[in-house]
Design a protein around this motif. Structure first.
Motif, PDB file in Angstrom:
ATOM      1  N   GLU A 165      39.998  77.100  -0.275  1.00  0.00           N
ATOM      2  CA  GLU A 165      39.131  77.464   0.849  1.00  0.00           C
ATOM      3  C   GLU A 165      39.909  77.481   2.154  1.00  0.00           C
ATOM      4  N   ILE A 166      40.826  76.538   2.324  1.00  0.00           N
ATOM      5  CA  ILE A 166      41.648  76.492   3.533  1.00  0.00           C
ATOM      6  C   ILE A 166      42.464  77.772   3.678  1.00  0.00           C
ATOM      7  N   VAL A 167      43.085  78.212   2.586  1.00  0.00           N
ATOM      8  CA  VAL A 167      43.886  79.434   2.641  1.00  0.00           C
ATOM      9  C   VAL A 167      43.007  80.642   2.933  1.00  0.00           C
ATOM     10  N   GLU A 168      41.870  80.722   2.269  1.00  0.00           N
ATOM     11  CA  GLU A 168      40.953  81.856   2.493  1.00  0.00           C
ATOM     12  C   GLU A 168      40.464  81.893   3.940  1.00  0.00           C
ATOM     13  N   ARG A 169      40.109  80.738   4.475  1.00  0.00           N
ATOM     14  CA  ARG A 169      39.617  80.690   5.854  1.00  0.00           C
ATOM     15  C   ARG A 169      40.724  81.003   6.856  1.00  0.00           C
ATOM     16  N   ALA A 170      41.929  80.549   6.550  1.00  0.00           N
ATOM     17  CA  ALA A 170      43.054  80.849   7.436  1.00  0.00           C
ATOM     18  C   ALA A 170      43.331  82.348   7.471  1.00  0.00           C
ATOM     19  N   LEU A 171      43.216  83.010   6.326  1.00  0.00           N
ATOM     20  CA  LEU A 171      43.386  84.461   6.289  1.00  0.00           C
ATOM     21  C   LEU A 171      42.337  85.156   7.145  1.00  0.00           C
ATOM     22  N   THR A 172      41.096  84.658   7.068  1.00  0.00           N
ATOM     23  CA  THR A 172      40.021  85.242   7.862  1.00  0.00           C
ATOM     24  C   THR A 172      40.241  85.020   9.357  1.00  0.00           C
ATOM     25  N   TYR A 224      43.179  84.032  11.047  1.00  0.00           N
ATOM     26  CA  TYR A 224      44.450  84.456  11.645  1.00  0.00           C
ATOM     27  C   TYR A 224      44.962  85.787  11.116  1.00  0.00           C
ATOM     28  N   GLY A 225      44.478  86.206   9.953  1.00  0.00           N
ATOM     29  CA  GLY A 225      44.982  87.428   9.340  1.00  0.00           C
ATOM     30  C   GLY A 225      46.335  87.189   8.691  1.00  0.00           C
ATOM     31  N   PRO A 226      46.718  88.081   7.755  1.00  0.00           N
ATOM     32  CA  PRO A 226      48.013  87.931   7.103  1.00  0.00           C
ATOM     33  C   PRO A 226      49.143  88.336   8.055  1.00  0.00           C
ATOM     34  N   PRO A 227      50.370  87.853   7.810  1.00  0.00           N
ATOM     35  CA  PRO A 227      50.713  86.970   6.694  1.00  0.00           C
ATOM     36  C   PRO A 227      50.426  85.503   7.009  1.00  0.00           C
ATOM     37  N   ILE A 228      50.004  84.781   5.994  1.00  0.00           N
ATOM     38  CA  ILE A 228      49.883  83.328   6.045  1.00  0.00           C
ATOM     39  C   ILE A 228      50.937  82.776   5.087  1.00  0.00           C
ATOM     40  N   TYR A 229      51.637  81.752   5.505  1.00  0.00           N
ATOM     41  CA  TYR A 229      52.687  81.166   4.662  1.00  0.00           C
ATOM     42  C   TYR A 229      52.198  79.852   4.061  1.00  0.00           C
ATOM     43  N   GLU A 272      48.682  84.251  -7.469  1.00  0.00           N
ATOM     44  CA  GLU A 272      48.804  85.706  -7.413  1.00  0.00           C
ATOM     45  C   GLU A 272      47.616  86.343  -6.702  1.00  0.00           C
ATOM     46  N   ARG A 273      46.440  85.796  -6.866  1.00  0.00           N
ATOM     47  CA  ARG A 273      45.264  86.339  -6.173  1.00  0.00           C
ATOM     48  C   ARG A 273      45.399  86.174  -4.664  1.00  0.00           C
ATOM     49  N   LEU A 274      45.934  85.043  -4.235  1.00  0.00           N
ATOM     50  CA  LEU A 274      46.132  84.813  -2.807  1.00  0.00           C
ATOM     51  C   LEU A 274      47.294  85.655  -2.268  1.00  0.00           C
ATOM     52  N   ARG A 275      48.328  85.812  -3.082  1.00  0.00           N
ATOM     53  CA  ARG A 275      49.458  86.650  -2.662  1.00  0.00           C
ATOM     54  C   ARG A 275      48.991  88.079  -2.406  1.00  0.00           C
ATOM     55  N   ALA A 276      48.072  88.566  -3.232  1.00  0.00           N
ATOM     56  CA  ALA A 276      47.559  89.927  -3.070  1.00  0.00           C
ATOM     57  C   ALA A 276      46.765  90.087  -1.775  1.00  0.00           C
ATOM     58  N   LYS A 277      46.300  88.988  -1.222  1.00  0.00           N
ATOM     59  CA  LYS A 277      45.525  89.039   0.025  1.00  0.00           C
ATOM     60  C   LYS A 277      46.402  88.861   1.268  1.00  0.00           C
ATOM     61  N   GLY A 278      47.695  88.641   1.058  1.00  0.00           N
ATOM     62  CA  GLY A 278      48.583  88.516   2.205  1.00  0.00           C
ATOM     63  C   GLY A 278      49.218  87.162   2.406  1.00  0.00           C
ATOM     64  N   VAL A 279      49.155  86.326   1.392  1.00  0.00           N
ATOM     65  CA  VAL A 279      49.784  85.007   1.476  1.00  0.00           C
ATOM     66  C   VAL A 279      51.214  85.096   0.951  1.00  0.00           C
ATOM     67  N   VAL A 305      60.141  80.248   6.731  1.00  0.00           N
ATOM     68  CA  VAL A 305      58.999  80.758   7.478  1.00  0.00           C
ATOM     69  C   VAL A 305      59.440  81.176   8.880  1.00  0.00           C
ATOM     70  N   PRO A 306      59.062  82.366   9.330  1.00  0.00           N
ATOM     71  CA  PRO A 306      59.412  82.793  10.696  1.00  0.00           C
ATOM     72  C   PRO A 306      58.823  81.827  11.722  1.00  0.00           C
ATOM     73  N   PRO A 307      59.598  81.465  12.752  1.00  0.00           N
ATOM     74  CA  PRO A 307      59.097  80.539  13.778  1.00  0.00           C
ATOM     75  C   PRO A 307      57.759  81.003  14.358  1.00  0.00           C
ATOM     76  N   GLY A 308      56.867  80.023  14.543  1.00  0.00           N
ATOM     77  CA  GLY A 308      55.575  80.310  15.138  1.00  0.00           C
ATOM     78  C   GLY A 308      54.496  80.749  14.169  1.00  0.00           C
ATOM     79  N   SER A 309      54.834  80.927  12.892  1.00  0.00           N
ATOM     80  CA  SER A 309      53.867  81.450  11.917  1.00  0.00           C
ATOM     81  C   SER A 309      52.890  80.373  11.452  1.00  0.00           C
ATOM     82  N   VAL A 310      51.730  80.823  10.979  1.00  0.00           N
ATOM     83  CA  VAL A 310      50.735  79.917  10.391  1.00  0.00           C
ATOM     84  C   VAL A 310      51.240  79.490   9.013  1.00  0.00           C
ATOM     85  N   THR A 311      51.332  78.188   8.807  1.00  0.00           N
ATOM     86  CA  THR A 311      51.894  77.647   7.574  1.00  0.00           C
ATOM     87  C   THR A 311      50.974  76.573   7.011  1.00  0.00           C
TER      88      THR A 311
END
Length: 321
Positions: free
Chosen positions: A20-27, A29-34, A47-54, A63-69
């Motif tokens: 749920e945390i990953v799904e909510r973070a995608l909603t 902040y938008g992808p990419p989420i690390y 794999e399901r989360l990777r397909a959504k932009g994780v 991880v690129p500096p400043g990214s949501v992790t």
């Protein structure tokens, strides 16, 4: 053929919270989420989360500096936490609250100047994170035999904590050995053992005498899924750990009248139902669920995500200082 499903099985509250945390973070902040490491030990979920932009990484340095992790449900060491913040990453911690509680217990014992014994399996992500959270003398044991080799600074000042994916039954012999060698040892109540691990193992023990074959849905790198297979085997039932329905060998079913099906705490229910669907293809299959514990525990989401979802009730008391 009869198919009997174990109850409970599959996702626990900690796994549900992490996903749920990953799904909510995608909603939010938008992808990419690390995510550092697998969010939970299940390839289908990953794999399901990777397909959504994780994007899943091994270390925060990728991880690129400043990214949501996001840190996985297994928890991380202090060094990983510090490295992430040094890169300016926006960190969301998906550590299971039960794992976090073990971290707090261990830190409290270490603060008291005790040697801390961690009961767990070397190399497991949760164990590595816990070891990296403790200061002072800390020792890892995986069996009662390991206890005899322990070398502690103060035998009268020892404490123990446990990996959450070990049940009361898994740890009982080790704890007994610790208490025999260190009579003044202190440790957490058995209530601190992961409820999901204990409940799923008990369900397998209840189901085993009623079936000719046990199928455990779960990943090969899932500690609790492997343990469910071992427990069924120890109970005298042929048991197989399968990733999904495609892993099911029809030859296993020859001469089998009753099949038991369960799933590890990181395996989604849809994978269980796919296995049932394949079994139904044999025709004349009756499916039932063995009565068992109904789990209702839910954990609160991290504060930065609370506004994006209903707040879950927390049923774990704080650790005393």
């Amino acid at each position: 053929m009869q198919v009997i499903l174990a109850q409970p099985r599959g996702f626990c509250a900690g796994v549900e919270r992490a996903i749920e945390i990953v799904e909510r973070a995608l909603t939010l902040y938008g992808p990419p989420i690390y995510v550092r490491h697998e969010i939970v030990h299940n390839g289908h979920v990953v794999e399901r989360l990777r397909a959504k932009g994780v994007t899943f990484v091994d270390e925060v340095e990728e991880v690129p500096p400043g990214s949501v992790t996001i840190f996985s449900a297994h928890g991380v060491s202090l060094a990983v936490d510090e490295a992430a913040r040094a890169r300016g990453l926006k960190v969301i911690d998906a550590t299971c609250p039960l794992v976090a509680r073990v971290h707090l217990e261990g830190a409290r014992y270490a603060k008291q100047g005790r040697d801390v014994v961690l009961i767990g399996h070397a190399g497991h992500a949760e164990v590595e994170g816990t070891l990296g959270r403790l200061t002072g003398p800390v020792h890892l044991v995986a069996s009662a035999e390991d206890v005899a080799d322990l070398k502690v600074e103060r035998p009268d000042h020892v404490a123990y904590i446990t990996q959450t994916t070990l049940s009361v039954d898994d740890t009982r012999g080790i704890i007994d050995a610790l208490k025999a060698r260190f009579p003044t040892i202190v440790g957490p109540d058995t209530d601190d053992i992961c409820y999901a691990t204990q409940n799923r193992q008990r369900a397998v023990l209840d189901l085993a005498p009623k079936v000719d074959l046990m199928l455990v849905v779960g990943a090969a790198n899932s500690s609790n899924s492997n343990r469910l297979r071992e427990i069924a085997g120890t109970a005298g039932v042929p048991a197989y750990l399968i990733e999904d329905a495609t892993s099911l060998d029809p030859g296993w079913l020859d001469g089998v009248s009753v099949v038991g099906v369960t799933a590890g705490a990181s395996a989604p229910e849809d994978l269980v139902q796919e296995v049932v669907a394949v079994l139904k293809q044999r025709g004349g299959v009756r499916v039932s669920t063995l009565p068992g514990i109904e789990e209702a525990l839910r954990f609160r989401l991290p504060v930065e995500l609370e506004q994006t979802a209903a707040t879950y009730q927390v049923a774990i008391p704080p650790v005393a200082e």
